[in-house]
Design an enzyme around this catalytic site. Structure first.
Site, mmCIF file in Angstrom:
data_model
loop_
_atom_site.group_PDB
_atom_site.id
_atom_site.type_symbol
_atom_site.label_atom_id
_atom_site.label_comp_id
_atom_site.label_asym_id
_atom_site.label_seq_id
_atom_site.Cartn_x
_atom_site.Cartn_y
_atom_site.Cartn_z
ATOM 1 N N ASP A 193 -28.432 -35.128 -31.461
ATOM 2 C CA ASP A 193 -27.188 -35.852 -31.251
ATOM 3 C C ASP A 193 -27.106 -36.470 -29.863
ATOM 4 O OD1 ASP A 193 -24.603 -36.623 -32.315
ATOM 5 O OD2 ASP A 193 -23.731 -35.236 -30.858
ATOM 6 N N MET A 274 -17.121 -37.178 -32.408
ATOM 7 C CA MET A 274 -16.734 -38.542 -32.021
ATOM 8 C C MET A 274 -17.820 -39.271 -31.246
ATOM 9 S SD MET A 274 -13.773 -39.063 -33.279
ATOM 10 C CE MET A 274 -13.425 -40.588 -32.411
ATOM 11 N N ARG A 275 -18.944 -38.597 -30.980
ATOM 12 C CA ARG A 275 -19.973 -39.267 -30.184
ATOM 13 C C ARG A 275 -20.518 -40.494 -30.905
ATOM 14 N NH1 ARG A 275 -22.817 -35.119 -28.694
ATOM 15 N NH2 ARG A 275 -21.963 -34.983 -26.599
ATOM 16 N N ALA A 276 -20.607 -40.437 -32.233
ATOM 17 C CA ALA A 276 -21.130 -41.584 -32.980
ATOM 18 C C ALA A 276 -20.251 -42.810 -32.795
ATOM 19 C CB ALA A 276 -21.237 -41.222 -34.461
ATOM 20 N N VAL A 279 -20.909 -44.198 -29.262
ATOM 21 C CA VAL A 279 -22.222 -44.833 -29.151
ATOM 22 C C VAL A 279 -22.245 -46.166 -29.895
ATOM 23 C CG1 VAL A 279 -24.654 -44.616 -29.775
ATOM 24 C CG2 VAL A 279 -23.454 -42.675 -28.776
#
Length: 708
Positions: A193, A274-276, A279
């Protein structure tokens, strides 16, 4: 210093080059994970990227690359003044798979720290990579303790060294780029991730493009400097385009419609966290800047999803990475693009195509990996890419096989009437397996072992270079000699003979080798489905605990290694799915094949201890190519494994009202326990294997008493 291969001379691999260039435009994207087969220009493209990055302004003399405009207030080399500083090329620091933790985070001069009371710190690779690229080749083979350090540094943007009473902290913000071959195992989800983007690469199947790869490789090897000079113009153009995109990036507008498209896409594919979303937003913005636009369009969001989501949507290791593009288009079509009338016209020389510019010479390829991408098309140029290429020569058809081949055994004798492969049962959660005794510490999380990381259990004199200091034992060894050594100040007078190495105990990974009877007597669908389900379950557990799992099958007249020892659950699942059944039962051949596999693995990885799981009804109806009595051969093969101390367990698959008890006799010869086929389900098998310690200890005790 050798001349690097030019980035713009890499053949094909459009997605790979685009992902790297987007990170060059916006380092906040978060790096790239490159997945693909060997020989596909992965390493070449990554190493070539650093030559395109703009120079970095640094404080003169700072070992930690502080920026003159905003130096790190906690820099170990600080505090820094307000001088102008200087510029240096951006660094690409390579982390070897076998690097030590001290090499990654830095090392303390223990002798100076004890004797002089000073913090003598030598920066590591994380300090070198600050404001540059940290490249990890074969990142899936990186040891767990190094992965943990990388995760901490990537999350906090700093490296903390806390050991032996000395604390050091320095900034460590870098672009993380990794390459891997999925056949050699997968990454831990936490590290997966942390990579902003991922791309899959494969060698081109187009003969003309493969010819061009070889041509450029040979031209580069013959004259590296001359080859680089011929591509210097294309390199300068891409470098200028990166600088222009960086300058335009702050002006790019990410509208509400684009944000809704990003959020709906991440929600629709059920990615975690929420990282997706973040990014994807950064990637779409970088795509717009690379194309010379100040507004993010739907095609930017779509391309960002294809790069940022495939490695995040995997629900378990058996899911292949990828994205359903039809579903992606369906989601994006719900949100039409904003009215483009307010969008200013791009610069006249701006290229609206978000793909990286391959230069006027067409597709591109690399020297180290001899690979190309699938996007070639047409006939590429010759040599250095400045001339037309001739079509590849026609290869003659292969000769027909001779009709006078050596006689082959009949189908019945070789494998018997083969039945179609059956699907495995659903994998289930297993309890932890363990091997008796104390191992030597192959990296993992299963059996007890002496390791470089874990709880401290004692101290000893170092054998060779000191790696882990036992501070209390060192002080205890030096204390009685202080008066004789003339100690006068505060510092402790320490000699090299006083240093003590800490001994530690942790967990190791093991090799679980299945020997599965695939003969006609095992052909019942329920039986083979249960066997496959158990193997897949242990593969999933091995993925989490960093083990290896292998599979030997025997049927007809021979045994084969159906699954070489591996940690790649994707490869394992594919091999097991196609496993057929039928024929006679060469049990001795299966055991001897397992013996050969374990012997070879012992040479390759001597610190990894094996556990043998034999799944059979115990019937030996064929000697195969060995000749002789099948049952006698089986007994001798089993005792050979027991004599070498291999921990074993037999799963008895015999069924019906009349039972011969042959599997129990086999277990006695192997020196391990035996259970029924029902023991394969749920927690029974894992609990059984955990009890191997008792069986092995009992067998050893009986052997000792007989010898006495």
């Amino acid at each position: 210093m050798s001349t690097p291969y030019p980035f713009t001379a890499v053949v094909g691999q459009t997605d790979l080059r685009l992902a790297l260039l987007l990170n060059a435009v916006s380092p906040a994207v978060g790096g790239v994970l490159v997945r693909g087969e060997k020989g596909t220009a992965k390493s070449t493209a990554v190493r070539a990227l650093s030559a395109l990055l703009p120079a970095v302004d640094v404080v003169t003399g700072c070992r930690f690359s502080c920026a003159p405009a905003a130096p790190d207030p906690g820099c170990p080399d600080g505090p820094h003044g307000s001088g102008p500083g200087g510029a240096r090329p951006a660094r690409m620091v390579e982390l070897p798979v076998g690097a030590s933790e001290d090499r990654l985070v830095g090392a303390l001069d223990i002798e100076r720290a004890l004797a002089e009371g000073v913090k003598a710190f030598e920066p590591g690779l994380l300090a070198d990579a600050h404001r540059g690229i940290l490249y990890v080749d074969e990142v899936n083979l990186l040891h767990d303790h190094l992965v943990d350090v990388l995760l901490d540094a990537a999350a906090m943007g700093a490296s903390y060294v806390e050991r032996e009473g000395v604390s050091v902290r320095h900034a460590a913000r870098f672009l993380l780029v990794g390459t891997m071959n999925p056949e050699e195992g997968e990454l831990r989800p936490q590290l997966l991730d942390r990579f902003g983007l991922t791309v899959e690469v494969a060698a081109s199947r187009e003969p003309a493009q493969r010819v061009e790869v070889v041509r450029r490789r040979l031209a580069y090897e013959d004259d590296p400097a001359g080859f680089a000079t011929r591509w210097s113009g294309d390199e300068s153009e891409v470098r200028a385009r990166i600088e222009a995109a960086r300058a335009l990036l702050p002006q790019v507008r990410l509208g509400d419609t684009a944000l809704l498209q990003i959020a709906a896409t991440c929600a629709g594919f059920e990615v975690d966290g929420m990282r997706a979303d973040i990014v994807m937003a950064r990637t779409a913005t970088a795509l717009a800047a690379w194309a010379g636009r100040t507004a993010v369009l739907k095609e930017d969001v779509r391309q960002a999803a294809l790069l940022a989501l495939p490695h995040r949507r995997r629900r378990n290791p058996f899911d292949a990475p990828g994205l359903d593009e039809d579903k992606l288009d369906e989601i994006l079509d719900r949100f039409p693009d904003e009215d483009p009338q307010d969008e200013p016209d791009p610069e006249p020389d701006a290229d609206p195509d978000p793909e990286p510019d391959p230069g006027p010479e067409g597709p591109e390829g690399g020297p180290d990996d001899d690979g190309g991408g699938p996007d070639g098309g047409g006939v590429p140029p010759q040599g250095d890419g400045r001339q037309d290429a001739q079509p590849p020569a026609q290869t003659p058809d292969p000769p027909a096989p001779s009709s006078e081949a050596a006689p082959q055994p009949s189908a019945e004798e070789a494998v018997g009437p083969e039945q179609a492969a059956v699907r495995a049962d659903e994998p289930f959660r297993t309890r932890m397996l363990s091997v008796p005794g104390l191992g030597e510490g192959a990296a993992g999380r299963r059996s007890r072992a002496r390791t470089a990381h874990g709880r401290t259990t004692g101290a000893q004199r170092p054998r060779g270079q000191l790696t882990k200091l036992h501070l209390a034992a060192t002080v205890h060894a030096a204390a009685p000699h202080q008066k004789a050594r003339g100690r006068a100040g505060r510092g402790l007078v320490v000699r090299r003979d006083d240093l003590r190495q800490a001994t530690r105990e942790g967990r190791e990974g093991n090799l679980v080798l299945f020997v599965v009877d695939a003969s006609g007597s095992m052909a019942a669908r329920q039986r083979m489905s249960a066997v496959k389900g158990a193997v897949l379950s242990l593969l999933l557990d091995a993925y989490q605990r960093r083990d290896k799992v292998g599979l030997v099958t025997f049927r007809g007249a021979a045994a084969e290694l159906a699954l070489p020892p591996t940690s790649s659950v994707d490869t394992a699942a594919a091999r097991l799915e196609k496993l057929p059944t039928g024929g006679r039962t060469p049990l001795a051949s299966g055991l001897l094949k397992a013996h050969d596999v374990l012997r070879i693995e012992r040479l390759r990885d001597p610190s990894r201890r094996p556990l043998l799981v034999v799944v059979t009804d115990g019937r030996a109806t064929s000697a195969g190519a060995l000749g002789g009595d099948p049952r006698e051969l089986t007994t001798r093969s089993a005792r050979l494994l027991a004599a070498e101390g291999v921990a074993s367990v037999v799963v008895d698959c015999e069924s019906g009202p009349v039972r011969l008890g042959l599997a129990g006799a086999l277990a006695a010869d192997l020196g391990g326990p035996a259970v029924t086929l029902d023991g394969l389900r749920a927690d029974s098998l894992a609990g059984l294997v955990k009890d191997v310690r008792t069986a092995v200890t009992t067998s050893a005790s009986h052997t000792t008493r007989r010898a006495a």
